[in-house]
Design a protein around this motif. Structure first.
Motif: not given
Length: 364
Positions: A346-351, A354-364
């Motif tokens: 769903e998202a890869v959020e920066p810290d 501005r470094i990509p730091r948090i990956l948020i995912a879900r199942r379909g």
């Protein structure tokens, strides 16, 4: 020597040893020795210190000059406003992980709010039934208070449990909710509850589960770690912050020791993600004092992401999410790993750098 003189001497010494922010480090050490908030030192620059106080500060500054982490010297680290006991058995909490904690709390509050909205509406409809409000009026009110989509979502995602019906014409909803058709003159709602739970993989100091339990008292947290020594530190931190009864600690290699019937609304992890060969290039504070077990992510740093992406799906409730902290250059690699395992990223959020730091995912 005065407070100011000790600070100045400490700063010069630490600068010569290559310590970052030497003045700040010297101030924090002296504040620890004097048992004062750091900013109060500025009101006491002219205060003459006892010889024992100078000697204590000198000893700790020398330890810091040998690149021992400040957190080990003073015995604690701040994480999201919580003071946590840290030892060489655990990774010192980083500011980047605070972002993961904040995102986790925000998601759980949103999920809790959705379930609470359902429960509140269900309780109101139950009250109307008990007041013998005519069924036609209850139907009108119930359909406005509990839209069928909300009911189905709440039940499907485990946010609420209920026995309910909007009548035979809503058989599709009844089948989706698993209740079967019921006559409308039966009790519309007989029970409702919000049931959320969280799993943290790799507790370390306990910073993530303790913060989540502190912010969300109604949400039980399970946390695992393969290191008994780390679990001992985390348990003590939970005790100090009064959340021991809401955090379950398990010694486990990943999901191995979890009860097979457990499911979670959220799985969070700050896994080891440093490539093995790079550990020797890190600052001495990390290389020589953080446990290698908490750093080493395998040859490319991605071993634990592969395991989590492959093994996590059966442990997640419908609608639940996976949140992972990433190394500074790992966003693309971890995204690919997750998508190969059929996760929807769903998202890869920066810290804050501005470094990509948090990956948020879900199942379909």
């Amino acid at each position: 020597m005065t407070v100011l003189e000790v600070i100045q001497h400490s700063a010069r010494f630490l600068e010569g040893k290559g310590v970052e922010s030497p003045r700040l480090q010297g101030e924090l050490i002296l504040a620890h020795v004097l048992k004062l908030p750091r900013l109060q030192l500025y009101l006491k620059f002219d205060q003459v210190l006892a010889e024992a106080e100078v000697a204590a500060a000198r000893e700790l500054v020398q330890r810091r000059g040998r690149r021992e982490p400040l957190q080990h010297i003073v015995g604690s680290a701040n994480f999201c406003g919580l003071e946590l006991w840290v030892t060489p058995d655990v990774l010192i909490p980083r500011p980047e992980t605070e972002l993961l904690a904040e995102r986790a709390v925000a998601f759980l509050k949103e999920r809790l709010s959705g379930g609470a909205a359902y429960v509140s509406a269900a309780a109101e409809v139950t009250r109307l039934k008990s007041d013998r409000t005519p069924d036609t009026e209850v139907r009108t009110i119930s359909e406005s208070r509990i839209p069928k989509e909300l009911l189905a979502k709440a039940v499907d995602e485990g946010l609420a449990t209920a026995v309910s019906s909007f009548g035979p014409r809503d058989s599709d909803l009844a089948r989706k909710s698993g209740f079967g058709p019921r006559n409308f003159d039966q009790s519309l709602v007989t029970s409702a509850a919000v049931n959320l739970s969280v799993l943290d993989l790799g507790t370390g100091s306990g910073c993530l589960p303790i913060y989540l339990a502190h912010e969300l008292p109604a949400v039980p947290v399970t946390t695992v770690d393969v290191s008994p020594a780390a679990l001992a530190v985390a348990r003590e931190n939970a005790r100090r912050h009064g959340v021991s009864e809401r955090v379950a600690f398990l010694e486990s290699d990943g999901f191995a020791a979890l009860p097979p019937d457990r499911r979670f609304d959220l799985i969070v992890s700050n896994p080891p993600y440093i490539p093995s060969a790079e550990i020797e290039t890190l600052e001495p504070e990390v290389r020589e004092h953080d446990p290698r077990l908490a750093l080493d992510g395998g040859a490319d740093g991605l071993d634990f992401y592969r395991r989590i992406a492959a093994e996590a799906p059966p442990w997640l409730k419908p609608g639940g999410k996976l949140m992972l902290e990433l190394g500074h250059d790992q966003a693309a690699g971890v995204r690919e790993i997750c998508e190969r395992q059929m996760w929807i990223v769903e998202a890869v959020e920066p810290d804050y750098s501005r470094i990509p730091r948090i990956l948020i995912a879900r199942r379909g």
